[in-house]
Design a protein around this motif. Sequence first.
Motif, PDB file in Angstrom:
ATOM      1  N   LEU A  27    -116.215  69.620 113.038  1.00 12.55           N
ATOM      2  CA  LEU A  27    -117.587  69.599 112.050  1.00 12.55           C
ATOM      3  C   LEU A  27    -116.731  70.416 110.250  1.00 12.55           C
ATOM      4  CD1 LEU A  27    -118.918  71.362 114.804  1.00 12.55           C
ATOM      5  CD2 LEU A  27    -119.526  69.191 113.870  1.00 12.55           C
ATOM      6  N   THR A  28    -115.292  70.898 110.096  1.00  7.84           N
ATOM      7  CA  THR A  28    -115.353  71.088 109.043  1.00  7.84           C
ATOM      8  C   THR A  28    -115.237  69.660 107.711  1.00  7.84           C
ATOM      9  OG1 THR A  28    -113.588  73.052 109.988  1.00  7.84           O
ATOM     10  CG2 THR A  28    -113.695  72.581 107.367  1.00  7.84           C
ATOM     11  N   LYS A  29    -114.401  69.123 108.825  1.00  2.49           N
ATOM     12  CA  LYS A  29    -114.222  67.851 107.570  1.00  2.49           C
ATOM     13  C   LYS A  29    -116.523  66.688 107.556  1.00  2.49           C
ATOM     14  CE  LYS A  29    -110.104  67.056 109.399  1.00  2.49           C
ATOM     15  NZ  LYS A  29    -109.013  65.104 109.578  1.00  2.49           N
ATOM     16  N   MET A  30    -116.956  67.100 108.361  1.00  5.94           N
ATOM     17  CA  MET A  30    -117.959  66.287 107.957  1.00  5.94           C
ATOM     18  C   MET A  30    -119.207  67.507 107.321  1.00  5.94           C
ATOM     19  SD  MET A  30    -119.574  65.231 112.263  1.00  5.94           S
ATOM     20  CE  MET A  30    -118.876  63.623 112.983  1.00  5.94           C
ATOM     21  N   ALA A  31    -118.962  68.423 107.175  1.00 10.45           N
ATOM     22  CA  ALA A  31    -119.406  69.722 106.095  1.00 10.45           C
ATOM     23  C   ALA A  31    -118.943  69.156 105.042  1.00 10.45           C
ATOM     24  CB  ALA A  31    -119.245  71.010 105.940  1.00 10.45           C
ATOM     25  N   GLU A  32    -117.970  68.408 104.749  1.00  7.68           N
ATOM     26  CA  GLU A  32    -117.613  67.998 103.457  1.00  7.68           C
ATOM     27  C   GLU A  32    -118.339  66.658 102.711  1.00  7.68           C
ATOM     28  OE1 GLU A  32    -113.524  68.293 102.568  1.00  7.68           O
ATOM     29  OE2 GLU A  32    -113.113  69.567 103.909  1.00  7.68           O
ATOM     30  N   LEU A  33    -118.905  66.211 103.929  1.00 15.10           N
ATOM     31  CA  LEU A  33    -119.768  64.451 103.684  1.00 15.10           C
ATOM     32  C   LEU A  33    -121.047  64.952 103.326  1.00 15.10           C
ATOM     33  CD1 LEU A  33    -118.888  62.633 106.119  1.00 15.10           C
ATOM     34  CD2 LEU A  33    -117.251  62.202 104.417  1.00 15.10           C
TER      35      LEU A  33
END
Length: 211
Positions: free
Chosen positions: A152-158
């Motif tokens: 979810l941390t990586k998805m938040a950067e998208l």
Amino acid sequence: MRHTAVGLDGLPAWFLRVAAPVFCKPIAYIFNLSLQTSTVPQQWKEARIRPVPKVAAPEQHSDFRQISVTPILTRMMERAVVREFLYPAFLTPPPSLTFLDQFAFRPSGSTSAAIISLLSKVTDLLQSNSYVIVISLDFSKGFDTVRHSTLLTKMAELDLPVTVYNWIVDFFGGHAHRTMFNGEESSTAGHLSQHNTRVWYRTSSLRRHIR
């Protein structure tokens, strides 16, 4: 007919395809409402796990492949989110994320693209080296689980709409499953909450795209 052709809700895929002219508007309304409210119906988070033998004469747990059967509508919604939001976001990732070396689960990725990339790299190295050593590792078991917080941390950067990101967060929480074996279903259901640090990634196509 394969066992995956019928979802957990009992609706076969062929029925939804044939009746699409009738059901398309109400289903589209449900999908849009789900995204607008960032809410995933609890029925969409339930699954039935079917152990499928990987070998002719299975003798231990590792001889089975766990296939998660979810409602057909769940799979339709997942694919819609991936195609309409995740794939476009992959085309313009932030500097902190890179997908140049990822070929699976990409709009333009494939095994052929991976082989071509490897061949090109080896060919370039042979221009200035007498030989090239290629080390191949099998990480298939390593991706059986994935950490929710990291994903979810990586998805938040998208570049994703807030409602879509919140929908994905809700999608990952509160899952339940039962196990089917020899035609019998387990009497108790296992539950997965979004606070779990590791979850079985094969139950969702969303988990496969960012690791």
